[in-house]
Design a protein around this motif. Structure first.
Motif, mmCIF file in Angstrom:
data_model
loop_
_atom_site.group_PDB
_atom_site.id
_atom_site.type_symbol
_atom_site.label_atom_id
_atom_site.label_comp_id
_atom_site.label_asym_id
_atom_site.label_seq_id
_atom_site.Cartn_x
_atom_site.Cartn_y
_atom_site.Cartn_z
ATOM 1 N N GLU A 389 48.084 -36.970 -5.138
ATOM 2 C CA GLU A 389 46.852 -37.216 -5.939
ATOM 3 C C GLU A 389 46.662 -36.638 -7.061
ATOM 4 O OE1 GLU A 389 43.280 -36.836 -3.242
ATOM 5 O OE2 GLU A 389 42.100 -37.606 -4.500
ATOM 6 N N ASN A 448 41.883 -41.040 -9.051
ATOM 7 C CA ASN A 448 40.413 -41.239 -8.470
ATOM 8 C C ASN A 448 39.656 -41.915 -9.747
ATOM 9 O OD1 ASN A 448 40.092 -39.890 -5.910
ATOM 10 N ND2 ASN A 448 40.899 -38.229 -7.470
ATOM 11 N N GLU A 480 42.194 -44.710 -6.479
ATOM 12 C CA GLU A 480 41.386 -44.310 -5.195
ATOM 13 C C GLU A 480 40.047 -44.759 -5.652
ATOM 14 O OE1 GLU A 480 41.886 -40.446 -3.522
ATOM 15 O OE2 GLU A 480 44.041 -40.736 -3.562
ATOM 16 N N ASP A 512 38.871 -44.185 -0.701
ATOM 17 C CA ASP A 512 38.714 -42.795 -0.550
ATOM 18 C C ASP A 512 37.441 -42.665 0.364
ATOM 19 O OD1 ASP A 512 39.426 -40.248 -0.941
ATOM 20 O OD2 ASP A 512 38.758 -40.136 -3.051
ATOM 21 N N LYS A 533 42.058 -43.821 3.182
ATOM 22 C CA LYS A 533 41.985 -42.471 2.875
ATOM 23 C C LYS A 533 40.961 -41.871 4.055
ATOM 24 C CE LYS A 533 43.814 -39.376 -0.122
ATOM 25 N NZ LYS A 533 43.744 -38.733 -1.643
HETATM 26 CA CA CA Z 1 40.517 -38.940 -3.944
#
Ligand code: CA
Ligand code: C2E
Ligand code: CA
Length: 624
Positions: A389, A448, A480, A512, A533
């Motif tokens: 990530e 993200n 995400e 996320d 996630k």
């Molecule tokens: Ca994240």
């Protein structure tokens, strides 16, 4: 001769008589014309002598004063008004007797006067009177008053003023009315002193989310309900604080809507500033109670919080802008914690300055090497690192490394996230391209994407640019997003994501922080996402039964829908084992790796794959 003389006199007399008759006719004509004029008027016309007695009143006077005009003659002018009102304006009326038109201007007298009249039935009516002065040989000065009943106009004026000063939705006073009330209140404080008051700035927590996800009609209904609760709170507090037997001035409004989800309360009479805290606590408690959502099966109830900032009068200021800004700053601080209240302190202003500096600094940092990406590997037993990530870091020249928790929210609020997000996307793609072209084509990089970034109409364009520039295979790229992205406009968000996935085959989307939002399981099946996630709070709390239950049900859900799953926040061996026992094999967390620099990550990958590498420096991106 005598005869002739008489004849001349006779003819002179008859000429004279003719002339008089002529004058009389003209006078009568004039009188008729004037009285027609006076009688046609729908305004009352009253003439008064210098000793304020009524000499004449037209028929329309009946309409205004409900009295036969004939009976008005020779009565005192004063009888047409409530005694106190007449007393108040007598001097002014007097001056109309003294001033001719030019004098009026000099004396600042307007041509008309608004005052209250009294009908024979004892009713009070708002009147507008204009005055004209004439002089008669017999009666001296005469004042002609044209009197208009302005009840309707006043009503319309009141209605218009009400509209201008009130909020349509909640019927509360608006910003302008607040400014007026506060000004009036501060004048009172200046005049009478030794009284304390407080300004409470209220901002709902989580309202935006409700509005975005459930629509404006639900948002509106909730604001109305909030208003009802606030009014209740104030009514009750008012009863608590009212000094026995002492009525508060009825007209003073004390609750205002500042627009959006912001309200302001003015507490004008406090014995002690701590009473403001009592009111704030009560407000927080009442606003927190659940709100039923009309016609909603998936979210029958929602809850909200409220943050309250308090500025005390006169301690925190006696000027409107200072008080507003101080209460606002205090509210901002309360908001950082959520669902609480804060009194303004002088130190807060320093913190505001810091926030502004931070924002300014961030704007400038965006396109510089101060913004870097660290990567936290995602580990899978038996395979090692499967992806990573991208996590942004800000290397501040004076303050050192600043964590995203300290600036990503700021970037979102200020819009800096748009250019910042673009830089992050570019850097992440650059690194992914590097991996893919250096023998790590099986790894993925997840980036993200904040809701605001997703809303950017140029988002797609920016993805194309980054992918093409670094020749990235989209199969290694994951985005995400949080549930918020879907909750607002589920259809259009799904459509956009679907189109992106068609445009870039293999590109995937991850939800996320799953489990922290509204997480309605039924809607999840309709979203074009590939992976979930599990939020780190559930994983870190796996030693508690309820967290274990949540994690298990998320994994089951994901399995039933054939989606991938990652657990984040894996801190120890036990977490890892529990997750694997329940068929969740992708792990991210400090137990395996912390976020690391690109160079550290590359070393880790080479080590893992037993690649001997001589060149070690990946090098930060130099070109823009
Ligand atoms: Ca994240
Ligand atoms: P997130 O997306 O949930 O990212 C995971 C955060 O949890 C990271 O914090 C990571 O360092 C931390 N973390 C991972 N495993 C563990 C663990 O086992 N224990 C603990 N205590 N923490 C762990 P980080 O890097 O500080 O990022 C915080 C948040 O800032 C992120 O939460 C994300 O919401 C935001 N953020 C970070 N980078 C970006 C970015 O590039 N773009 C956007 N839009 N937001 C970002
Ligand atoms: Ca997360």
């Amino acid at each position: 001769m005598e005869q002739r003389k008489f004849q001349i006199v006779d003819s002179l007399e008859s000429e004279e008589n003719d002339r008089i008759a002529q004058y009389e006719r003209e006078l009568e004509d004039l009188h008729n014309r004037y009285s027609a004029l006076a009688e046609t008027s729908t305004d009352a016309i009253v003439q008064i002598s210098e000793d304020y007695r009524i000499l004449y009143a037209n028929s329309a006077s009946m309409g205004v004063f409900q009295t036969d005009p004939a009976t008005l003659i020779d009565t005192p002018f004063a009888d047409l008004f409530p005694p106190a009102e007449y007393k108040r304006t007598r001097q002014t009326i007097r001056s109309y007797f003294e001033a001719n038109l030019e004098d009026r201007q000099q004396r600042g007298l307007s041509n008309h006067l608004e005052l209250l009249g009294l009908t024979a039935a004892g009713e009070i009516v708002p009147l507008e009177i204009s005055f004209g002065l004439s002089v008669s040989a017999e009666q001296g000065r005469i004042m002609t008053c044209i009197i208009r009943d302005i009840t309707e106009r006043k009503k319309t004026e009141r209605k218009l003023r009400y509209l201008a000063y009130h909020d349509k939705l909640t019927d509360l006073g608006n910003r302008d009315l607040f400014a007026l009330s506060l000004k009036e209140y501060l004048n009172e404080v200046r005049r009478y002193g030794n009284t304390k008051g407080a300004l409470l700035f209220l901002d709902l927590d989580g309202f935006k989310k409700v509005n975005d996800t459930l629509g404006h009609h639900v948002g509106d209904a909730i604001l109305v309900e909030c208003t009802r609760r606030l009014r209740n709170c104030l009514r009750e507090s008012d009863q608590i604080f009212r000094v026995e037997g002492e009525e508060r001035e009825g007209a003073m409004e004390d609750l205002f809507r500042f627009g959006g989800d912001e309200f302001v309360v003015l507490l004008p009479q406090l014995q002690d500033p701590r009473e403001a805290a009592v009111v704030a606590q009560k407000i927080i408690k009442d606003i927190r109670k659940p709100y039923p959502v009309p016609d909603s099966v998936s979210f029958p109830y929602i809850s909200l919080g409220v943050s309250v900032g308090i500025a005390v009068v006169p301690d925190d200021g006696m000027e409107i802008p200072t008080l507003i800004s101080n209460a606002d700053v205090a509210m901002y601080r309360a908001k950082e914690r959520g669902n609480t209240y804060m009194f303004f302190t002088k130190e807060m202003n320093t913190q505001v300055t810091r926030r502004l500096q931070l924002e300014e600094g961030l704007r400038r940092a965006v396109e510089t090497p101060q913004i870097r990406l660290h990567f936290q590997p995602i580990h899978r037993r038996g395979r090692g690192v499967v992806g990573m990530e991208a996590l942004v870091r800000w290397m501040h020249p004076e303050e050192g490394e600043i964590c995203p928790d300290d600036f990503v929210a700021l970037a979102e609020e200020t819009g800096v996230i748009i250019p910042l997000g673009e830089v992050i996307l570019r850097k992440a793609c650059r690194f992914l391209g590097h991996l893919q072209h250096h023998g790590f084509a099986d790894l993925f990089v997840s980036v993200n994407i904040s809701p605001r970034q997703f809303d950017d109409p140029l988002f797609e364009r920016k993805i194309v640019n980054a992918i093409e520039r670094y020749r990235v295979d989209p199969r290694g790229l994951k985005f995400e997003v949080t549930e918020g992205v879907f909750m607002r406009h589920p259809e259009s968000a799904s459509k956009r994501i679907h189109e992106l996935k068609v445009q870039f085959p293999g590109l995937s989307f991850v939800i996320d922080d799953f489990g922290t939002g509204y997480s309605s399981f039924s809607y999840l099946s309709q979203l074009p996402v590939d992976m979930i996630k599990i939020d780190q709070s559930f994983v870190m709390g796996l030693n508690q039964t309820h967290n274990r239950k949540i994690v298990r049900s998320i994994i089951n859900l994901v399995k039933s829908m054939d989606l991938g799953v990652v657990a984040e926040g894996v801190m120890d061996e036990e977490h890892a084992r529990y997750l694997e026992e329940h068929d969740c094999y992708n792990h991210q967390g400090f137990f395996y790796y912390r976020p690391m620099t690109v160079n550290d990550l590359l070393k880790l990958l080479w080590r893992e794959r037993k690649i001997r590498q001589t060149e070690t420096d990946y090098g930060e991106e130099c070109e823009k």
